[in-house]
Design a protein around this motif. Structure first.
Motif, PDB file in Angstrom:
ATOM      1  N   UNK A   1      -0.862  38.181  28.692  1.00  0.00           N
ATOM      2  CA  UNK A   1      -1.419  37.478  29.849  1.00  0.00           C
ATOM      3  C   UNK A   1      -0.983  38.206  31.114  1.00  0.00           C
ATOM      4  N   UNK A   2      -1.957  38.488  31.953  1.00  0.00           N
ATOM      5  CA  UNK A   2      -1.681  39.213  33.189  1.00  0.00           C
ATOM      6  C   UNK A   2      -1.590  38.226  34.369  1.00  0.00           C
TER       7      UNK A   2
ATOM      8  N   UNK B   1       2.702  35.539  24.164  1.00  0.00           N
ATOM      9  CA  UNK B   1       4.136  35.708  24.457  1.00  0.00           C
ATOM     10  C   UNK B   1       4.434  36.902  25.366  1.00  0.00           C
ATOM     11  N   UNK B   2       3.440  37.758  25.594  1.00  0.00           N
ATOM     12  CA  UNK B   2       3.705  38.936  26.439  1.00  0.00           C
ATOM     13  C   UNK B   2       3.125  38.728  27.837  1.00  0.00           C
ATOM     14  N   UNK B   3       4.003  38.706  28.817  1.00  0.00           N
ATOM     15  CA  UNK B   3       3.589  38.461  30.197  1.00  0.00           C
ATOM     16  C   UNK B   3       3.570  39.790  30.953  1.00  0.00           C
ATOM     17  N   UNK B   4       2.429  40.138  31.499  1.00  0.00           N
ATOM     18  CA  UNK B   4       2.267  41.391  32.243  1.00  0.00           C
ATOM     19  C   UNK B   4       2.106  41.032  33.711  1.00  0.00           C
ATOM     20  N   UNK B   5       3.089  41.388  34.510  1.00  0.00           N
ATOM     21  CA  UNK B   5       3.115  40.906  35.892  1.00  0.00           C
ATOM     22  C   UNK B   5       2.793  42.050  36.847  1.00  0.00           C
TER      23      UNK B   5
ATOM     24  N   UNK C   1      -2.932  46.575  36.244  1.00  0.00           N
ATOM     25  CA  UNK C   1      -2.283  46.031  35.047  1.00  0.00           C
ATOM     26  C   UNK C   1      -2.687  46.715  33.760  1.00  0.00           C
ATOM     27  N   UNK C   2      -3.674  47.616  33.832  1.00  0.00           N
ATOM     28  CA  UNK C   2      -4.180  48.267  32.601  1.00  0.00           C
ATOM     29  C   UNK C   2      -3.052  48.946  31.815  1.00  0.00           C
ATOM     30  N   UNK C   3      -2.153  49.560  32.526  1.00  0.00           N
ATOM     31  CA  UNK C   3      -1.054  50.265  31.868  1.00  0.00           C
ATOM     32  C   UNK C   3      -0.187  49.316  31.022  1.00  0.00           C
ATOM     33  N   UNK C   4      -0.150  48.042  31.388  1.00  0.00           N
ATOM     34  CA  UNK C   4       0.623  47.062  30.616  1.00  0.00           C
ATOM     35  C   UNK C   4      -0.213  46.423  29.501  1.00  0.00           C
ATOM     36  N   UNK C   5      -1.528  46.426  29.687  1.00  0.00           N
ATOM     37  CA  UNK C   5      -2.407  45.718  28.741  1.00  0.00           C
ATOM     38  C   UNK C   5      -2.894  46.637  27.624  1.00  0.00           C
TER      39      UNK C   5
ATOM     40  N   UNK D   1      -5.599  37.705  28.721  1.00  0.00           N
ATOM     41  CA  UNK D   1      -5.841  36.555  29.603  1.00  0.00           C
ATOM     42  C   UNK D   1      -5.341  36.897  30.996  1.00  0.00           C
ATOM     43  N   UNK D   2      -5.876  36.204  31.994  1.00  0.00           N
ATOM     44  CA  UNK D   2      -5.376  36.321  33.366  1.00  0.00           C
ATOM     45  C   UNK D   2      -5.120  34.915  33.893  1.00  0.00           C
ATOM     46  N   UNK D   3      -3.950  34.730  34.478  1.00  0.00           N
ATOM     47  CA  UNK D   3      -3.651  33.461  35.160  1.00  0.00           C
ATOM     48  C   UNK D   3      -3.323  33.767  36.613  1.00  0.00           C
TER      49      UNK D   3
END
Ligand code: G1P
Length: 284
Positions: free
Chosen positions: A7-8, A51-55, A117-121, A127-129
């Protein structure tokens, strides 16, 4: 594979509307009662099995990293004391979730934040919140509802939508919809094909009063499209414009979520949310 693992959270914004409070404190760390807005978002992602949060973060936002990390001194101070229970929720999150961070170099809009955020995804559906949009529901969380829908339409992006008053259409991305042929029975009147979408239209231009709120499920195709999406008149790259490219191929679904959303990006919405949660807790 249709499971969503990441989730980004685009949180690089300046929080101008909350100045002076946002001078040294990220607005995502403002609490609704005792819980920061971003923590509400992270809990929603966890409730959807992510469970993986990409900030996607920016300057002056280090408090966010510290929040989602062990605080050894605090742990030592509170361990085996009557106050230890105050750490319960955040301990649970730190144990369950991973957090990774990338900084957005310039504030060039939500589309640019998502590209960053692509580098993290990587090459997967995510998902995006937007933590400004605080969502609550007595049953499944809004993102959990959307991940269920995603299983039926793995090749589509999904945006959460709700009706807004006419005078507010200019604050949102607005969609035009039509029904999906043979839509799953449980999704009748809830999931629709997006045929048109406009970012912050005037009332005259607005195709409807169905506004996108800050919950998205995006296929990795969005990254290629974002690269080709031109900035708007303010020099910002809009996710709505990129999604419109995919909507033309019939690949965007609007989902009328169950639950309530608070616009915590505005002072008024923030106060309304605070009152709502305070009443729910029996504090007022
Ligand atoms: C962003 C999106 C907009 C969406 C809104 C939801 O706008 O660009 O399409 O409707 O989030 O909160 P922002 O609030 O960042 O201006």
């Amino acid at each position: 594979m249709t499971t969503i693992n990441k989730c980004l959270f685009p949180v690089a914004g300046y929080g101008t509307r909350f100045l002076p409070a946002t001078k040294a404190i990220p607005k995502e760390m403002f609490p609704i009662l005792t819980k920061p807005l971003l923590q509400h978002g992270v809990e929603e992602a966890l409730s959807a099995g992510i469970v993986n949060m990409a900030i996607v973060t920016g300057r002056g936002k280090r408090a966010i990293e510290d929040h989602f990390d062990n605080a050894f001194e605090l742990e030592a101070q509170l361990k085996n004391t009557p106050n230890e229970h105050y750490l319960k929720d955040i301990r649970h999150i730190i144990e369950k979730a991973t957090f990774s961070y990338v900084r957005q170099k310039k504030m060039l809009g939500l589309g640019d934040a998502i590209s960053t955020g692509k580098t993290l995804i990587g090459n997967e559906t995510f998902a995006v919140i937007l933590p400004d949009d605080l969502c609550t529901n007595s049953g499944d969380s809004v993102l959990a509802q959307m991940t269920l829908l995603h299983k039926d339409y793995p090749d589509c992006c999904i945006v959460a939508v709700e009706e807004v008053p006419n005078e507010e259409v200019g604050k949102y991305g607005i969609v035009e919809i039509e029904s999906i042929p043979n839509v799953t029975k449980s999704m009748q009147n809830l999931a629709f094909k997006v045929t048109n979408m406009i970012e912050k239209p005037t009332l005259k231009e607005s195709p409807s009063n169905l506004a996108i709120i800050g919950r998205y499920i995006l296929t990795p195709e969005i990254f290629e499209v974002l690269e080709k999406t031109k900035p708007d008149n303010n020099g910002e790259i809009q996710i709505t414009d990129a999604l419109m490219t995919l909507a033309k191929k019939g690949k965007v679904i609007a989902y009328k979520f169950q639950g309530r959303r608070f616009d915590c990006g505005s002072v008024k919405g923030f106060v309304v949310a605070t009152n709502y949660f305070a009443k729910a807790e029996g504090l007022i």
